[in-house]
Design an enzyme around this catalytic site. Structure first.
Site, short mmCIF file in Angstrom:
data_model
loop_
_atom_site.label_atom_id
_atom_site.label_comp_id
_atom_site.label_asym_id
_atom_site.label_seq_id
_atom_site.Cartn_x
_atom_site.Cartn_y
_atom_site.Cartn_z
CG HIS A 1 -25.79 22.76 -30.41
ND1 HIS A 1 -26.04 23.21 -29.15
CD2 HIS A 1 -24.45 22.53 -30.47
CE1 HIS A 1 -24.91 23.25 -28.46
NE2 HIS A 1 -23.93 22.85 -29.24
CG HIS B 1 -24.01 27.09 -30.61
ND1 HIS B 1 -24.01 26.05 -31.50
CD2 HIS B 1 -22.88 26.96 -29.89
CE1 HIS B 1 -22.92 25.33 -31.33
NE2 HIS B 1 -22.22 25.86 -30.35
CB CYS C 1 -8.09 17.88 -23.88
SG CYS C 1 -9.65 17.52 -24.74
CB CYS D 1 -10.51 21.40 -23.68
SG CYS D 1 -11.68 20.23 -23.03
CB CYS E 1 -10.45 15.31 -21.58
SG CYS E 1 -11.55 16.74 -21.59
CG HIS F 1 -13.94 16.60 -24.98
ND1 HIS F 1 -13.42 17.73 -24.40
CD2 HIS F 1 -14.66 17.03 -26.04
CE1 HIS F 1 -13.79 18.79 -25.09
NE2 HIS F 1 -14.54 18.40 -26.09
CE LYS G 1 -20.60 20.39 -20.81
NZ LYS G 1 -19.25 20.57 -20.35
CE LYS H 1 -18.93 22.65 -31.05
NZ LYS H 1 -19.53 23.81 -30.42
N1 MSP Z 1 -15.31 29.44 -29.37
C1 MSP Z 1 -15.55 29.36 -27.98
C2 MSP Z 1 -15.96 30.70 -27.42
C3 MSP Z 1 -14.98 31.80 -27.65
S1 MSP Z 1 -15.57 33.34 -27.10
C4 MSP Z 1 -14.29 34.33 -27.19
C5 MSP Z 1 -16.66 28.35 -27.72
N2 MSP Z 1 -17.49 28.10 -28.75
S2 MSP Z 1 -18.69 27.04 -28.73
O1 MSP Z 1 -19.15 26.93 -30.09
O2 MSP Z 1 -18.32 25.84 -28.09
O3 MSP Z 1 -19.83 27.74 -27.95
C6 MSP Z 1 -19.87 27.72 -26.56
C7 MSP Z 1 -21.10 28.48 -26.11
O4 MSP Z 1 -22.27 27.89 -26.67
C8 MSP Z 1 -21.32 28.37 -24.62
O5 MSP Z 1 -20.60 29.29 -23.88
C9 MSP Z 1 -22.78 28.65 -24.55
O6 MSP Z 1 -22.97 30.02 -24.74
C10 MSP Z 1 -23.32 27.90 -25.74
N3 MSP Z 1 -23.66 26.52 -25.41
C11 MSP Z 1 -23.17 25.39 -26.00
N4 MSP Z 1 -23.81 24.32 -25.48
C12 MSP Z 1 -24.69 24.72 -24.53
C13 MSP Z 1 -25.71 24.10 -23.77
N5 MSP Z 1 -25.89 22.82 -23.77
N6 MSP Z 1 -26.50 24.88 -23.02
C14 MSP Z 1 -26.40 26.23 -23.03
N7 MSP Z 1 -25.48 26.85 -23.76
C15 MSP Z 1 -24.47 26.14 -24.34
O7 MSP Z 1 -16.74 27.87 -26.62
#
Ligand code: MSP
Length: 651
Positions: free
Chosen positions: A40, A43, A149, A152, A166, A169, A318, A321
């Site tokens: 999304h 990411h 949780c 998390c 949590c 969440h 915020k 997903k």
């Molecule tokens: N799998 C772990 C990361 C492990 S790294 C060794 C994880 N994955 S995640 O799919 O949840 O991705 C998190 C990352 O996605 C955040 O750190 C950020 O880079 C990005 N984002 C997810 N949602 C976001 C926003 N709403 N805004 C900006 N970036 C965000 O955590």
């Protein structure tokens, strides 16, 4: 399209170029994304800024290795797979492929894509665990009970729990008590604190370093690094006790090392000293605390830098997903084009701060910045060269002050872009390029080249102007390449530039007279703007009309700290403020540009109407209003005569 280590980026084992100069190296990583959902906007932002940074370094001739990938183990993934009819491996294969396909569609130039279910990764995780186990004092077996949780994948301490739930969440926690292996992280607390003190730029922007130092003021607990297989099968078995699998964060963080090959590999030696991570602020603690401690314990050097960005929100909340407020990046990139989407994300969010996403704001920037400022300039200049000089760049005649100003502006922009990229400040780099576009558009307006086309005695003057425009466009085709790669490539092509662009060619005068130029119009077609949210009519309340205290209380007035301020392009009156109000960072557009310079406002505390309906002004979504008084043409912002924290209520 994938990028399995193209030879141009393949680390050579030596960081020295053909001459004596030492070639700079960058090993840049994104977080590896959980595969329990599809990619999304959040990411996409991380991946896009990392891509722009890598493209910029390649442009500068540096050696780059860009890593991304997927995080595929743990409770969360196992549970998501359990909800489908698929086996976990098939489930993660499918979802990991969706991330990869998304990055390929967006033209992300990653060099390697790591998956934590790959044997190459598992081998390194087990090797590191074994190394720590063999050291004797790093890992111990113990009992632990606590509130857990699943979302998390971590235990919460009493202090962190909000209403028994949590905090992230807002779901109930499970009480879990079990025997597990622990990494003795607590013994690195003091070392880590000193590291952060000694290397002020290791974590940036600074606010995140301060946040980490804040964590380290509390006692650091040991880290539970295993899960019993009786409860969770989906993980990497501990090499010294296969009744347990590895805790997903301990497993995931090691991807940055495992992607380089077995421990001690040549590629590790070449690249690791140059590693920089890009992450969102949500995963600061694992990257800022667990990871350096793990590296230290394993006898590996700490990363060079942790670059932390803020969060995108949609309409205030915020967005992620887990809270169900997801934007599919693909949908909007397909609708408006990848370049426009990239541009918007990088321009709108000052790296490190939060920002709010809206389609309206994206369209606003697309029309104003890309279609008008950039697209029109390119179309005007290339069309003029076509009409006036048969599509051939003329040799310039003598220059005037106007040309000198363009050249100075270009040199300044080049320097500012370098500086901003050095600091991971994408929005500033783009701001600098748009300043140059402003100079160029004003140059065209002032010199009026179309009026000279039919004036025979102005041929030399027209040659100079056309050369100046063509040369500026050639340089823009290079400077823009990291940010809007397709548009930049089209500009270079229109200017007859083939081959890989190089930052070193942003040097005035390299465009040869006689170069063929193609007309390039419609680089960024305008999009019909939706009707902006209508501003309420300004009706002054009659002086006699009184309001009740309840009516007054409906106003939510708060202290706001101005984090950043910049002029709104094409507006004399408007400043765009980034204001911290409590935990939230908001964009507020204020009509104060004629009274305050942006730099005078940074760091000031102002009064914000926090519950005002958002409105779109010049394509920017403004969320709140700052209060000011006005009399006889003088405007004065309301400020505090004593310090209060941002978010403090004003009554
Ligand atoms: N799998 C772990 C990361 C492990 S790294 C060794 C994880 N994955 S995640 O799919 O949840 O991705 C998190 C990352 O996605 C955040 O750190 C950020 O880079 C990005 N984002 C997810 N949602 C976001 C926003 N709403 N805004 C900006 N970036 C965000 O955590």
């Amino acid at each position: 399209m994938s990028h399995p280590l193209p030879s141009r980026e393949r680390p050579s084992g030596s960081v020295h170029g053909p001459c004596t100069a030492v070639r700079r190296v960058l090993y840049l990583t994104t977080p590896i994304y959980y595969v329990n959902a599809t990619p999304h906007l959040g990411h996409a932002y991380t991946t896009i800024v990392a891509d722009a940074m890598c493209r910029y370094h390649r442009l500068a001739g540096h050696e780059v290795f860009f890593l991304t990938g997927t995080d595929e183990h743990g409770d969360k993934i196992a549970q998501a797979a359990g909800k489908t009819a698929e086996m976990p491996q098939a489930f993660v294969d499918r979802n990991s492929a969706a991330f990869r396909a998304q990055w390929d569609a967006l033209g992300i130039t990653y060099d390697d894509f790591i998956r934590t279910t790959e044997p190459r990764h598992q081998a390194v995780v087990q090797a590191v665990l074994q190394r720590l186990w063999d050291k004797g004092d790093e890992i111990y077996f113990g009992k632990y009970g606590g509130q857990y949780c699943v979302g998390c994948e971590r235990f919460y301490t009493e202090k962190e729990i909000v209403d028994g739930q949590c905090p992230d969440h807002q779901t109930p926690l499970q009480h879990i008590e079990e025997e597990n292996y622990f990494f003795r992280m607590s013994k690195y607390q003091e070392w880590l604190r000193r590291e952060l003190e000694a290397h002020p730029d290791r974590v940036r922007p600074e606010r995140y370093r301060n946040e980490l130092l804040g964590f380290l003021r509390e006692p650091l607990e040991d880290l539970c690094i295993s899960r019993p297989r009786a409860r969770l099968e989906w993980g990497i078995p501990l090499p010294f006790d296969d009744r347990f699998v590895t805790y997903v964060w301990f497993d995931a963080l090691l991807n940055y090392v495992s992607a380089l090959g077995p421990l001690g590999s040549e590629r590790f030696e070449t690249l690791w000293p140059h590693v920089e991570h890009v992450i969102g602020k949500d995963i600061l603690k694992p990257h800022g605390v667990y990871w350096p401690c793990m590296l230290k314990a394993a006898g590996l050097p700490v990363y060079r830098r942790l670059n932390v960005h803020g969060y995108w929100s949609l309409g205030g909340g915020k967005m992620s997903k887990s809270v169900g407020n997801v934007v599919e990046a693909l949908a909007l990139t397909e609708k408006y084009g990848h370049d426009a989407f990239r541009y918007f994300l990088m321009r709108e969010m000052p790296f490190g701060l939060d920002a709010s996403f809206s389609e309206e704001a994206l369209v606003g920037r697309l029309n104003a910045d890309l279609a008008n400022d950039l697209g029109n300039l390119v179309a005007r200049a290339t069309t003029l060269i076509g009409t006036a000089r048969g599509g051939v760049v003329p040799a310039p005649g003598p220059g005037t002050d106007a040309e000198a100003r363009v050249q100075v502006a270009l040199a300044r922009t080049r320097a500012e872009v370098d500086q901003a990229m050095e600091e991971f400040a994408f929005h500033r780099a783009l701001g600098a390029i748009w300043e140059l576009l402003g100079v160029l558009n004003r140059y065209v307006d002032a010199t009026q080249p179309w009026a000279l086309v039919r004036a025979p005695d102005a041929a030399s003057r027209l040659d100079t102007i056309l050369y100046t425009l063509a040369e500026a466009l050639r340089c823009l085709g290079i400077l823009l390449a990291p940010f809007v790669p397709s548009a930049a490539a089209r500009i270079r092509q229109a200017l007859g530039q083939s081959g890989e662009p190089r930052l070193g060619d942003v040097e005035w005068g390299r465009l040869a007279a006689g170069t063929r130029v193609e007309r390039l119009s419609g680089l960024f077609p305008r999009v019909d703007e939706r009707r902006p949210a209508s501003a309420p009519p300004e009706v002054a309340a009659p002086a006699t009309a009184r309001i009740s205290i309840d009516e007054f209380r409906r106003l939510d007035l708060r202290v706001g700290e101005v984090l950043d301020a910049e002029r709104v392009p094409k507006s004399k009156k408007l400043l765009r403020l980034t204001v911290q109000v409590g935990d939230e960072t908001r964009t507020v557009v204020a009509g104060i540009a004629e009274h305050y310079a942006p730099e005078a406002l940074r760091g000031r505390k102002v009064v914000v109407v926090a519950n005002l309906e958002p409105a779109t002004l010049m394509g920017i979504s403004s969320n709140g209003m700052v209060l000011a008084g006005e009399a006889g043409g003088t405007l004065a912002l309301l400020m505090l005569d004593r310090d209060l924290p941002p978010g403090a209520r004003i009554r």
